[in-house]
Design an enzyme around this catalytic site. Structure first.
Site, short mmCIF file in Angstrom:
data_model
loop_
_atom_site.label_atom_id
_atom_site.label_comp_id
_atom_site.label_asym_id
_atom_site.label_seq_id
_atom_site.Cartn_x
_atom_site.Cartn_y
_atom_site.Cartn_z
N LEU A 508 0.92 -1.37 -0.09
CA LEU A 508 -0.04 0.08 -0.10
C LEU A 508 0.94 1.15 0.05
CD1 LEU A 508 -2.71 -0.94 2.84
CD2 LEU A 508 -3.14 -0.71 0.13
N GLY A 509 2.05 1.02 0.53
CA GLY A 509 2.90 2.35 0.76
C GLY A 509 4.15 2.10 1.43
N GLY A 511 6.32 4.02 4.46
CA GLY A 511 6.50 5.00 5.50
C GLY A 511 8.07 5.27 5.82
N VAL A 516 4.14 -0.87 4.10
CA VAL A 516 2.66 -1.22 4.44
C VAL A 516 2.08 -2.10 3.55
CG1 VAL A 516 0.42 -0.30 5.25
CG2 VAL A 516 2.68 1.13 5.75
N LYS A 530 1.84 -3.11 9.06
CA LYS A 530 2.80 -2.22 8.77
C LYS A 530 4.20 -3.18 9.14
CE LYS A 530 4.22 1.96 9.16
NZ LYS A 530 3.74 3.36 9.04
N ASP A 627 5.22 12.92 13.67
CA ASP A 627 5.40 12.90 12.25
C ASP A 627 3.87 13.17 11.58
OD1 ASP A 627 6.61 12.90 9.91
OD2 ASP A 627 6.93 10.44 9.98
#
Ligand SMILES: *[C@@H]1O[C@H](CO)[C@@H](O)[C@H](O)[C@H]1NC(C)=O
Ligand SMILES: *[C@@H]1O[C@H](CO)[C@@H](O)[C@H](O)[C@H]1NC(C)=O
Ligand SMILES: *[C@@H]1O[C@H](CO)[C@@H](O)[C@H](O)[C@H]1NC(C)=O
Ligand SMILES: *[C@@H]1O[C@H](CO)[C@@H](O)[C@H](O)[C@H]1NC(C)=O
Ligand SMILES: *[C@@H]1O[C@H](CO)[C@@H](O)[C@H](O)[C@H]1NC(C)=O
Ligand SMILES: *[C@@H]1O[C@H](CO)[C@@H](O)[C@H](O)[C@H]1NC(C)=O
Ligand SMILES: *[C@@H]1O[C@H](CO)[C@@H](O)[C@H](O)[C@H]1NC(C)=O
Ligand SMILES: *[C@@H]1O[C@H](CO)[C@@H](O)[C@H](O)[C@H]1NC(C)=O
Length: 815
Positions: A508-509, A511, A516, A530, A627
């Site tokens: 999904l991404g 970070g 993730v 995650k 963050d």
């Protein structure tokens, strides 16, 4: 945004919204459209064009409709798909009986519109929807078309187009794939509604079923949960005595989307950033294959064998339960006697795709109990369910004949099916516990057959036990009964299975703290995993303690932590899955930004503020996020914001809530100056980041990067300049212009300046921010805001990991 990106966006914006073609959108009886002259019709808004084209490598000529301004030609409809013209002689005319006719060499007819009504002076017009219609010239505003291309779909489903049946005329509207990219004539695959008592949408290959998405249950289809209304489009399914159809409409008309059936599958696309991005497709996996597991078989991806019998049934050919035998299906473990009603009950099955509805019976006004009685009293009835699951559920559907094509569903709503069983079956009529038991049964079967092919697994001995515990715990979560006594532990095998072995297409991404992934548990629940990066992690016990603490933070504006996993050097956090992704995905995208009107943005702003307030003041832990940024704000299905990655600083070993740290985590562009420079952090450094986020939501622009090239200003200084010049609204995202509630917008801008003050003590705390947002507190005059322009210095790059758009840095590494 750099200049080239800016120019590109402006250019595509220009293309889409300001080019109004002055070409005609209609022809009358005295006019024609000719291939040799290259004439076309263009819809009034310039989006669609009707003309002649040659598909792929073919030189044949066809009359069709495609998107006008999209550089990759994308044909959505073809007139003479079965009857190509081999040269450029094609001419479209409206003949003297008022029919559109496509003529080729020697005036032979290549195609004509199938309208039964004769009309004196009719015109053919290409509408903004992409619908080519024939109507009487004077009936401009009537939808009483003599003929329309939407009634004869090709392979593409456009907004406003009905798929299904007009029962009055017997007209069926069905998508049919092209034979090949070079040949638009009807191929094997088609997609439409099967007119069963309980109608359902089925993809067919020739005349056989290929894939079912199941019947409409009021909310969606539990065989294809992706097909549902969202913030962008609205689906509707209509059944009455005249019509049975399914259609979608755009809520955001500026978003361009289409669904298409190619030679192998059904796909939905949305046009963003100058390309077609695929949203989803079907069939998606082996278990989508129609009736793979035979009667009463349940198809479970990741299990071995993937065909299992549903509870109370056993393989028909027990000795040799191999792929060739699956289609023979399953038989009851205990025979049923129909007559003796005392010995019959129903077992509730939760979380399955509904069985094929070919042999069903429906009464929309019965309730579930009446439905049970109806089924009990009819020997041929094997199962029943509510036909509509909105609210408490209503309507009755009963199945007559063996149940086929069952699999676990990924839908978040379940349409429970009650299957007829002997009363001796342990779960008959006990309700609640069922799912758990079924899961355990499935797990046990799976374990017996050896799911253990997944390479990650080391610990075969403990595996089964863990797995059972996990599934039971997950299920408690789903039912909302767990009191969060402890955080569920997920073992690596479960997570690996759910994420398809951390397959890259589940990513999904990325970070600052790791990758993730999206996952789907065997019970269908969607999760986000995650996978924490290894470096500078704290010890195991500390980690567990932190996770347990963080799991206690529960607020509707925080992403919910479902569990964790530590195994073989891996540490992972498991969160609820957020279907709409992150805020940056919407606000920084020219097209998607249109989905977010002001009221939605304001709701998002207030939600973030409340979530942050909870972290800072209302939770027992007093968490400084450290963050906060647009990519850490996730959106649920109703576009409510949820803060993610909270508590990461604690997990990564900086558990004070204020003070001085020699490890700076955070993202340039959002960092308060005292934090970025001196490593000083407090709740007020989060307030600063919130101020930046607020500016970004208002303007639709990223703070990072040179925002206004000609002035060398960044977003903060540019916003301040406009504010000082008394024209704050010039900052606002152009797509908010219609929805402006100016006072609210100006107030938000004012608040953001207060949050961006140089000295932490000059910034409000989050409870004041929440009050200010709601206009319950007066706003002091802001001093000039500050902005720290970070640069990656070579000495700081020791431990950095890059995310898609930004750099998360560790300035000084402590360990
Ligand atoms: C047909 O197209 C012409 C432009 O060529 C336009 O002026 C006219 O209004 C259109 N007719 C209708 C009925 O829309
Ligand atoms: C107009 O076209 C239709 C369809 O091809 C045909 O049936 C009809 O006879 C034509 N009318 C005239 C006057 O040619
Ligand atoms: C068109 O007509 C001409 C003469 O009438 C004939 O020679 C030719 O074969 C015809 N072409 C087609 C494609 O029918
Ligand atoms: C044209 O319409 C008639 C009756 O309305 C129907 O029987 C026929 O199948 C249609 N043909 C096509 C190609 O749609
Ligand atoms: C259908 O589309 C998908 C994705 O665009 C592609 O992978 C697949 O090859 C296509 N099928 C055919 C037969 O072209
Ligand atoms: C449907 O159920 C209602 C309520 O039980 C009943 O009154 C009605 O007669 C039923 N209709 C049919 C067609 O069975
Ligand atoms: C049982 O239901 C089926 C399907 O609705 C129906 O055809 C049949 O007549 C029913 N049998 C009895 C005994 O009611
Ligand atoms: C879950 O289902 C509810 C209706 O029961 C729906 O409103 C919501 O959007 C769905 N959420 C997701 C993530 O699909």
């Amino acid at each position: 945004m750099d200049i080239s990106a800016f120019l590109f966006l402006s250019a595509s914006f220009f293309l889409f919204y300001f080019v109004f073609s002055h070409a005609a959108d209609n022809i009358t009886q005295s006019q024609s459209l000719s291939d040799s002259e290259g004439t076309t019709l263009v819809s009034n808004d310039g989006v669609f064009v009707l003309g002649f084209f040659s598909p792929g490598d073919s030189t044949n000529r066809y009359l069709g409709i495609w998107y006008n301004n999209i550089p990759i030609p994308m044909v959505v409809w073809v007139a003479n798909r079965r009857n190509p013209i081999t040269d450029s002689s094609g001419v479209l005319i409206v003949n003297s009986s008022g029919r559109p006719v496509l003529l080729k060499q020697n005036s032979t007819v290549a195609w004509s519109a199938n309208s039964t009504k004769e009309a004196g002076n009719s015109i053919v017009q290409l509408l903004d929807s992409g619908n080519l219609v024939l109507r009487e010239e004077n009936e401009e505003n009537s939808e009483n078309y003599l003929w329309q291309s939407f009634d004869y779909p090709s392979d593409t489903w456009l907004p406003g187009m009905k798929l299904g049946w007009d029962l009055r005329t017997g007209l069926e509207r069905r998508l049919t794939a092209w034979k090949s990219p070079d040949d638009p004539s009807p191929g094997e695959l088609s997609w439409g509604i099967e007119l069963h008592e309980y109608p359902e949408i089925v993809m067919k290959k020739g005349s056989s079923e290929f894939f079912r998405i199941g019947p409409w249950n009021g909310l969606g289809f539990n065989g294809a949960p992706e097909i549902r209304s969202t913030a962008v489009y609205k689906f509707s399914f209509v059944t009455n005595k005249d019509e049975v159809y399914f259609m979608f409409d755009m809520i955001q008309h500026s978003v361009i989307t289409r669904a298409v059936l190619n030679q192998t599958r059904y796909e939905r696309y949305i046009w963003v950033d100058g390309k077609w991005s695929q949203y989803y497709y079907f069939p998606r996996d082996e278990c989508d294959a129609y009736n793979l597991c035979g009667v009463y078989g349940n198809c479970i991806i990741g299990e071995s064998p993937i065909c299992q019998c549903i509870q109370g049934f056993k393989p028909k050919s027990e000795e040799t339960w191999n792929p060739d035998e699956w289609s023979k299906g399953c038989v009851r473990s205990t025979q049923l006697s129909c007559q003796d009603k005392e010995k019959i009950g129903f077992v509730k099955f939760v979380g399955y795709k509904l069985p094929d509805t070919t042999y069903t019976w429906v009464n929309q006004s019965m309730n579930l109990e009446e439905c049970r009685v109806k089924c009990l009293n009819n020997c041929s009835c094997v199962a029943y369910s509510n036909s509509d699951i909105r609210d408490v559920g209503s309507g009755c559907v009963t199945w007559h004949g063996d149940l086929i094509d069952i699999k676990p569903t990924a839908a978040n709503y379940t349409q429970d099916v009650y299957i007829r069983m002997p009363a001796s079956e342990p779960e008959v009529a006990k309700g609640k516990q069922k799912m758990k038991v079924i899961v355990i049964v499935v797990v046990a079967i799976a374990a017996v057959f050896g799911v253990l092919s997944i390479p990650y697994c080391l610990c075969k001995m403990t595996n089964l036990k863990d797995k059972m515990e996990n599934n039971v715990m997950i299920e408690q979560n789903i039912e909302g009964q767990s009191e969060d006594l402890e955080v569920p532990f997920f073992n690596l095998t479960t997570i690996a299975t759910a994420t398809n072995n951390f397959s890259s297409n589940k990513k999904l991404g990325e970070g600052g703290f790791g990758l993730v992934y999206k996952g789907t548990l065997t019970d269908g629940q969607e999760i986000a995993v995650k996978r924490l990066s290894q470096s500078s992690m704290q010890g195991l016990n500390e980690f567990k303690t932190e996770v347990a603490l963080i799991a206690k933070l529960q607020h509707r504006n925080l992403v919910r932590l479902l569990g964790y996993c530590i195994e073989r050097q891996e540490s992972m956090l498991i969160y609820e899955y957020m279907p709409n992704g992150s805020l940056d995905f919407f606000i920084f995208d020219q097209i998607r930004a249109r989905v977010l009107g002001w009221s939605m943005r304001f709701n998002i702003i207030c939600g973030i503020a409340r979530g942050l307030l909870y972290l800072h003041e209302d939770s027992r832990l007093r968490i400084v996020h450290r963050d906060l940024k647009a990519s850490n704000i996730l959106l649920d299905s109703k576009m409510n914001p949820k803060i993610s990655d909270f508590g990461m600083a604690r997990i990564f070993g900086g558990d004070q809530t204020e003070g001085n740290t020699n490890r700076v985590v955070g993202t340039y562009g959002y960092m308060a100056p005292e934090y970025a420079i001196d490593g000083l952090f407090s709740v007020k450094s989060d307030v600063f980041s919130f101020g930046i986020l607020l500016l970004e939501i208002l303007s639709g622009k990223k703070n990072r990067g040179s925002f206004h090239p000609s002035h060398g200003l960044n977003l903060v200084t540019y916003a301040w300049k406009l504010w000082k010049e008394g024209k704050p609204l010039e900052l606002i995202d152009t797509c908010l212009e219609d929805s402006c509630i100016q006072l609210e917008i100006v107030r938000c801008l004012h608040i953001s300046f207060l949050c961006l003050q140089q000295h932490p003590e000059d910034r409000p705390n989050m409870s004041s921010v929440v009050m200010m947002l709601h206009g319950e507190s007066s706003l002091p005059e802001p001093k000039e805001p500050t902005y720290f322009i970070g640069k990656k210095s070579p000495s700081s790059s020791k431990n950095q990991s890059s995310s898609a758009n930004e750099i998360t840095v560790t300035l000084l590494e402590a360990r």
